[in-house]
Design a protein around this motif. Structure first.
Motif, PDB file in Angstrom:
ATOM      1  N   SER A  14       0.837  -1.190   0.000  1.00  0.00           N
ATOM      2  CA  SER A  14       0.000   0.000   0.000  1.00  0.00           C
ATOM      3  C   SER A  14       0.874   1.243   0.000  1.00  0.00           C
ATOM      4  O   SER A  14       2.083   1.171   0.205  1.00  0.00           O
ATOM      5  CB  SER A  14      -0.942  -0.001   1.201  1.00  0.00           C
ATOM      6  OG  SER A  14      -0.261  -0.372   2.357  1.00  0.00           O
ATOM      7  N   GLN A  72      -2.984  -1.463  -2.850  1.00  0.00           N
ATOM      8  CA  GLN A  72      -2.809  -1.668  -4.295  1.00  0.00           C
ATOM      9  C   GLN A  72      -4.132  -2.055  -4.940  1.00  0.00           C
ATOM     10  O   GLN A  72      -4.932  -2.770  -4.375  1.00  0.00           O
ATOM     11  CB  GLN A  72      -1.746  -2.725  -4.559  1.00  0.00           C
ATOM     12  CG  GLN A  72      -2.068  -4.098  -4.006  1.00  0.00           C
ATOM     13  CD  GLN A  72      -1.020  -5.113  -4.361  1.00  0.00           C
ATOM     14  OE1 GLN A  72      -0.317  -4.964  -5.333  1.00  0.00           O
ATOM     15  NE2 GLN A  72      -0.896  -6.149  -3.551  1.00  0.00           N
ATOM     16  N   THR A  73      -4.318  -1.529  -6.148  1.00  0.00           N
ATOM     17  CA  THR A  73      -5.636  -1.633  -6.777  1.00  0.00           C
ATOM     18  C   THR A  73      -5.815  -2.944  -7.526  1.00  0.00           C
ATOM     19  O   THR A  73      -4.878  -3.490  -8.106  1.00  0.00           O
ATOM     20  CB  THR A  73      -5.866  -0.445  -7.722  1.00  0.00           C
ATOM     21  OG1 THR A  73      -7.145  -0.597  -8.315  1.00  0.00           O
ATOM     22  CG2 THR A  73      -4.814  -0.363  -8.807  1.00  0.00           C
ATOM     23  N   SER A  94       1.963  -8.890  -6.811  1.00  0.00           N
ATOM     24  CA  SER A  94       0.982  -9.511  -5.914  1.00  0.00           C
ATOM     25  C   SER A  94       0.592 -10.910  -6.394  1.00  0.00           C
ATOM     26  O   SER A  94       0.022 -11.686  -5.636  1.00  0.00           O
ATOM     27  CB  SER A  94      -0.254  -8.630  -5.812  1.00  0.00           C
ATOM     28  OG  SER A  94      -0.770  -8.392  -7.104  1.00  0.00           O
ATOM     29  N   LEU A 145       3.834  -2.930  -9.025  1.00  0.00           N
ATOM     30  CA  LEU A 145       2.721  -2.706  -8.109  1.00  0.00           C
ATOM     31  C   LEU A 145       1.959  -1.505  -8.657  1.00  0.00           C
ATOM     32  O   LEU A 145       2.565  -0.547  -9.117  1.00  0.00           O
ATOM     33  CB  LEU A 145       3.242  -2.368  -6.711  1.00  0.00           C
ATOM     34  CG  LEU A 145       4.089  -3.435  -6.033  1.00  0.00           C
ATOM     35  CD1 LEU A 145       4.969  -2.813  -4.979  1.00  0.00           C
ATOM     36  CD2 LEU A 145       3.188  -4.482  -5.409  1.00  0.00           C
ATOM     37  N   PHE A 147      -1.052   1.414  -7.971  1.00  0.00           N
ATOM     38  CA  PHE A 147      -1.870   2.100  -6.974  1.00  0.00           C
ATOM     39  C   PHE A 147      -2.689   3.182  -7.647  1.00  0.00           C
ATOM     40  O   PHE A 147      -2.304   3.714  -8.690  1.00  0.00           O
ATOM     41  CB  PHE A 147      -0.984   2.738  -5.902  1.00  0.00           C
ATOM     42  CG  PHE A 147      -0.071   1.773  -5.224  1.00  0.00           C
ATOM     43  CD1 PHE A 147      -0.505   1.048  -4.130  1.00  0.00           C
ATOM     44  CD2 PHE A 147       1.227   1.576  -5.677  1.00  0.00           C
ATOM     45  CE1 PHE A 147       0.333   0.136  -3.507  1.00  0.00           C
ATOM     46  CE2 PHE A 147       2.067   0.678  -5.065  1.00  0.00           C
ATOM     47  CZ  PHE A 147       1.624  -0.047  -3.972  1.00  0.00           C
TER      48      PHE A 147
END
Lengths: 187, 202
Positions: free
Chosen positions: A100, A111-112, A123, A137, A139
């Motif tokens: 995050s 994270q989206t 992820s 990552l 966001f």
């Protein structure tokens, strides 16, 4: 009479002391919280169990993704932040479930999932010990939060007595683009 | 002379204990009775108009319009034998952390047998995952309702609040817990297609 007074004073002192103890004891959640390691974007930040090196950070208004070989664009009212990083695990295979960004106001942006079609998502990977793993990552956060950001990474989504690495992102080292298209070679 | 005194003392102690016991049971009974009474007689829920922003503690909710549809907003099919009740709304995460628990904030009061709502982001008609803090989004909430369920002219949407506890009872950790209803909105149900027009004129 004196003995009675002494008893009363003793009880009051004990009560006050217990109150102080109770007020100053950290909560269970705090005692079993994450073990923090902080560092800067230019450094490799190492905790006891894993280490992180930020390769690149890119901010953009549009995220370009490929889904089933079709190109799609995703807009946001804020900004996309794509970070590519290299991870090392020291002792055992680990996922990277917790990722995050803490924004300028202190709000936490996890994270989206809206970029799940992107390749090389950290992820979705597992980091094997001895095998450095690179990935990205993604966001999504408001522009005003992007003025001061800290990347927070951990093995679990909400780590308890586990390592959590904080990497402060340097504004001067964040690239700004119109569009960002994560590919197999990173960003 | 001493014997009756001791007996008297013992009797007093016993009486005090019995009294304390009765007092305790009375307090417990009173509290139980009050909570049963409160749950049986819920207070009046405030009525809000469509288009007004409702502060539901954890979420800021503005309900715009309701429509009935035969597909999901992203084009995927519904469960056979069901139709979709779609509510257009603007929702904002007022907390300090991303969350996907916004489904708990809305309930349909005059429809039984509705599924849990699915949320779609209006900007690209995709599934809304986490709602990021301080980023209000225009979304569609979709409930699948059996075809046999008769729909009235309007939809009663209840907006449910949440309670923040600095330290919960189990782990003394901060967290959000389901609260009580904060507002009720009567949304007129438009036929499929007209809902989009209502959105443009707001």
């Amino acid at each position: 009479m004196i003995r009675f007074l002494a008893t009363i004073i003793g009880i009051l002192t004990a009560a006050a002391l217990l109150q102080v103890f109770q007020a100053t004891t950290p909560g269970y959640a705090q005692l079993t919280g994450p073990i923090l390691t902080s560092g800067a974007q230019k450094d490799t930040v190492s905790s006891q169990t894993f280490s992180v090196r930020i390769d690149k950070a890119v901010q953009a208004k549009t995220l370009v993704l490929k889904r089933f070989s079709r190109t799609i664009e995703r807009q946001t009212q804020g900004t996309w932040l794509v970070v590519s990083a290299e991870l090392w695990a020291f002792q055992e295979t680990m996922p990277l479930a917790g990722a995050s960004i803490r924004g300028a106001s202190g709000r936490l942006y996890v994270q989206t999932h809206r970029a799940d079609a992107a390749p090389q998502l950290l992820s979705l990977k597992k980091v094997q010990p001895g095998l450095p793993t690179t990935g990205i990552l993604v966001f999504e956060l408001p522009e005003e939060e992007a003025t001061d950001m800290t990347l927070i990474l951990s093995k679990q989504a909400s780590p308890r007595l586990e390592d959590e690495v904080h990497v402060h992102l340097d504004r001067g080292m964040i690239e700004s683009r119109d569009k960002v298209e994560p590919g197999n070679g990173g960003i | 002379m001493k014997r009756p005194n001791v007996l008297n003392k013992a009797g007093k102690a016993a009486r005090a204990r019995v009294l304390a016991g009765i007092g305790g049971f009375l307090a417990a009974g009173l509290s139980l009775g009050l909570s049963i009474f409160e749950s049986r007689n819920p207070g009046e829920i405030a009525h809000a108009l469509p288009g007004t922003r409702i502060n539901a503690d954890r979420w800021g909710v503005t309900l715009h319009a309701a429509t009935v549809a035969t597909t999901m907003p992203n084009g995927s099919r519904l469960t056979p034998g069901k139709r979709a009740v779609v509510v257009n709304l603007t929702i904002e995460n007022l907390t300090s952390q991303s969350s996907n628990l916004y489904g708990e904030a809305l309930a349909l009061a005059n429809i039984t047998g509705a599924s849990r709502p699915q949320f779609f982001l209006d900007r690209d008609q995709e599934i809304l995952w986490d709602l990021q803090p301080a980023m209000p989004e225009e979304v569609s909430a979709v409930w699948e309702v059996p075809m046999t369920q008769a729909l009235l002219a309007s939809l009663d949407v209840t907006v449910i609040g949440a309670v923040f506890k600095r330290a919960d009872n189990l782990y003394a950790a901060p967290g959000w817990f389901t609260g009580s209803a904060v507002a009720q909105v009567d949304l007129p149900i438009a036929e499929n297609g007209t809902g989009a027009m209502t959105r443009d004129t707001r």
